[in-house]
Design an enzyme around this catalytic site. Structure first.
Site, short mmCIF file in Angstrom:
data_model
loop_
_atom_site.label_atom_id
_atom_site.label_comp_id
_atom_site.label_asym_id
_atom_site.label_seq_id
_atom_site.Cartn_x
_atom_site.Cartn_y
_atom_site.Cartn_z
N LYS A 91 112.79 19.35 64.04
CA LYS A 91 113.61 18.79 62.96
C LYS A 91 113.55 19.66 61.70
O LYS A 91 114.37 19.48 60.80
CB LYS A 91 113.18 17.35 62.64
CG LYS A 91 111.82 17.18 62.01
CD LYS A 91 111.56 15.72 61.70
CE LYS A 91 110.21 15.51 61.02
NZ LYS A 91 109.96 14.09 60.68
N ASP A 92 112.60 20.61 61.64
CA ASP A 92 112.52 21.52 60.49
C ASP A 92 113.46 22.72 60.63
O ASP A 92 113.65 23.46 59.66
CB ASP A 92 111.08 22.07 60.32
CG ASP A 92 110.12 21.00 59.83
OD1 ASP A 92 110.57 19.99 59.27
OD2 ASP A 92 108.90 21.19 60.01
N ARG A 146 116.76 9.95 54.34
CA ARG A 146 117.19 9.18 55.51
C ARG A 146 116.41 7.89 55.64
O ARG A 146 116.98 6.81 55.88
CB ARG A 146 117.00 10.05 56.77
CG ARG A 146 117.14 9.28 58.09
CD ARG A 146 116.70 10.14 59.27
NE ARG A 146 115.28 10.48 59.23
CZ ARG A 146 114.30 9.70 59.65
NH1 ARG A 146 114.57 8.50 60.14
NH2 ARG A 146 113.05 10.10 59.60
N ARG A 147 115.10 7.98 55.50
CA ARG A 147 114.27 6.78 55.60
C ARG A 147 114.53 5.84 54.43
O ARG A 147 114.59 4.62 54.60
CB ARG A 147 112.79 7.17 55.66
CG ARG A 147 112.39 7.84 56.97
CD ARG A 147 110.98 8.39 56.92
NE ARG A 147 110.56 8.95 58.21
CZ ARG A 147 109.69 9.93 58.35
NH1 ARG A 147 109.14 10.48 57.27
NH2 ARG A 147 109.37 10.38 59.55
N ARG A 168 105.39 13.52 48.61
CA ARG A 168 105.20 14.73 49.41
C ARG A 168 103.76 14.75 49.87
O ARG A 168 102.94 13.96 49.45
CB ARG A 168 105.47 15.98 48.54
CG ARG A 168 106.92 16.30 48.23
CD ARG A 168 107.69 16.87 49.41
NE ARG A 168 107.01 17.93 50.14
CZ ARG A 168 107.05 19.22 49.82
NH1 ARG A 168 107.74 19.62 48.76
NH2 ARG A 168 106.42 20.11 50.56
N GLY A 169 103.45 15.74 50.71
CA GLY A 169 102.05 15.91 51.12
C GLY A 169 101.87 15.77 52.61
O GLY A 169 102.76 15.34 53.34
N ASN A 170 100.68 16.16 53.08
CA ASN A 170 100.38 16.07 54.50
C ASN A 170 100.05 14.63 54.89
O ASN A 170 100.08 13.72 54.06
CB ASN A 170 99.24 17.03 54.87
CG ASN A 170 97.96 16.73 54.11
OD1 ASN A 170 97.69 15.60 53.70
ND2 ASN A 170 97.14 17.75 53.91
N ARG A 174 99.43 11.29 52.45
CA ARG A 174 100.35 10.15 52.45
C ARG A 174 99.66 8.85 52.80
O ARG A 174 99.86 7.83 52.16
CB ARG A 174 101.52 10.45 53.41
CG ARG A 174 102.36 11.62 52.93
CD ARG A 174 103.55 11.88 53.84
NE ARG A 174 104.23 13.10 53.43
CZ ARG A 174 105.54 13.29 53.47
NH1 ARG A 174 106.33 12.33 53.89
NH2 ARG A 174 106.07 14.43 53.09
N CYS A 261 118.23 18.18 54.92
CA CYS A 261 117.34 17.05 54.68
C CYS A 261 117.58 16.43 53.31
O CYS A 261 116.99 15.41 52.98
CB CYS A 261 115.89 17.48 54.82
SG CYS A 261 115.34 18.54 53.50
#
Length: 335
Positions: A91-92, A146-147, A168-170, A174, A261
């Site tokens: 998706k990236d 989207r979410r 943002r973030g890993n 999150r 995105c």
């Protein structure tokens, strides 16, 4: 000398260099692929960690160029010969085909659904109801328009109090927002949590009836240079034809909408009857006030033309969405 013939052993083939982002999820995904490549080829695989602009920037993805910010540094390393192949979250990947590179394999994809990680392990409706009783909206974090669009539409349809918060973030960062009480829940991809061994932290799987995933979600992309035909042929053994066809339809939808995105676009292709693909598409506004949802079905024969068939299905659905006003909902269309 004992008269025995001397046999020379052929030198071992050098390790293949697999380029990967440095995040825990990227490393886990690349490690899975590395083990499979070693099993197939008998060659060792060395992970080469590469930092992308998307990993270092703290700006919203929509502001720094969208999906390609996680991919370009890996592609540069491929074209410069610093790595032999790369693994991406599919998706990236930008929808435009890169010159000099080939998508050698799309392995069978993981669970496509989004997942809610919420305080006290509550499901979405339980969380909203509990916090409404406390006199405040549920604060749910996500970095995805989207979410946001689909969560806000869900809340509007039920008259529920819900606030989406851009983050943002890993994965650790999150989920940490929930653990620290800064947010009531976050939404992440189920596939990523599964690959990290963190599925036990999922409070609820958000089925596509509630939230359609991003095009390509749950799938991996294995890329190498088009010049390295031997490696491309070896990697092709990891390809899963039904998954490749699904994501071809989803990405054709995204490309025809000219969306990245930064736009709230969702797409999911699933197999129905044998040789029939169903494609669902969603375009909306991030506030959830308007959500345009359509689907299309098409016969697909899994032969050398399967991707072209799937691409045609995606483009046809995009054309219908655009005719129904999708461009205005997305605002400025990403090019």
């Amino acid at each position: 000398m004992n008269g025995q013939p001397i046999t020379e052993q052929a030198p071992a083939a050098p390790a293949l260099r697999l380029g990967t982002r440095r995040s825990a999820l990227a490393m886990a995904q690349s490690g899975m692929v590395a083990r499979e490549v070693t099993r197939l080829t008998g060659r060792a695989v060395e992970l080469v960690e590469i930092t992308t602009y998307g990993d270092t920037s703290r700006e919203a993805l929509a502001q720094i160029g969208g999906t390609g910010v996680f991919v370009s540094a890996l592609r540069d390393a491929l074209l410069e010969g610093r790595i032999d192949f790369a693994v991406h979250s599919l998706k990236d990947l930008p929808t435009a085909a890169p010159e000099g590179l080939v998508l050698a394999a799309v392995p069978e994809r993981e669970d496509v659904r989004d997942a809610l990680v919420a305080r006290e392990g509550l499901a979405l409706d339980e969380l909203v109801e509990k916090l409404a009783g406390a006199g405040r909206p549920a604060r749910i974090g996500t970095g995805s328009p989207r979410r946001m669009a689909q969560l806000n539409a869900w809340a509007a349809a039920r008259g529920a109090a819900l606030e989406t918060v851009a983050i943002r973030g890993n994965v650790d960062t999150r989920i940490g927002y929930v653990a620290k009480g800064e947010l009531d829940a976050v939404v992440l991809a189920t596939a990523g949590l599964n690959r990290l061994g963190r599925s036990a932290e999922i409070s609820q799987h958000l089925d596509p009836e509630l939230m359609i995933p991003a095009p390509g979600q749950g799938a991996l992309a294995i890329e190498c240079t088009s010049a390295d035909t031997d490696l491309a042929a070896a990697l092709a053994a990891l390809d899963h034809a039904p998954t490749r066809v699904e994501v071809a339809a989803e990405r054709a939808l995204l490309a025809a909408l000219e969306a990245g995105c930064s736009a709230p676009v969702a797409g999911l292709a699933t197999w129905g009857r044998p040789n029939e693909l169903r494609l669902e598409g969603v375009v909306g506004t991030t506030d959830g006030a308007t959500l345009l949802k359509m689907s299309a079905n098409g016969p697909i024969v899994l032969d050398e033309t399967a991707e072209q068939q799937a691409t045609a299905l995606g483009r046809a659905l995009a054309a219908r969405l655009l005719d129904a006003g999708a461009a205005a909902l997305m605002g400025e269309r990403a090019r």
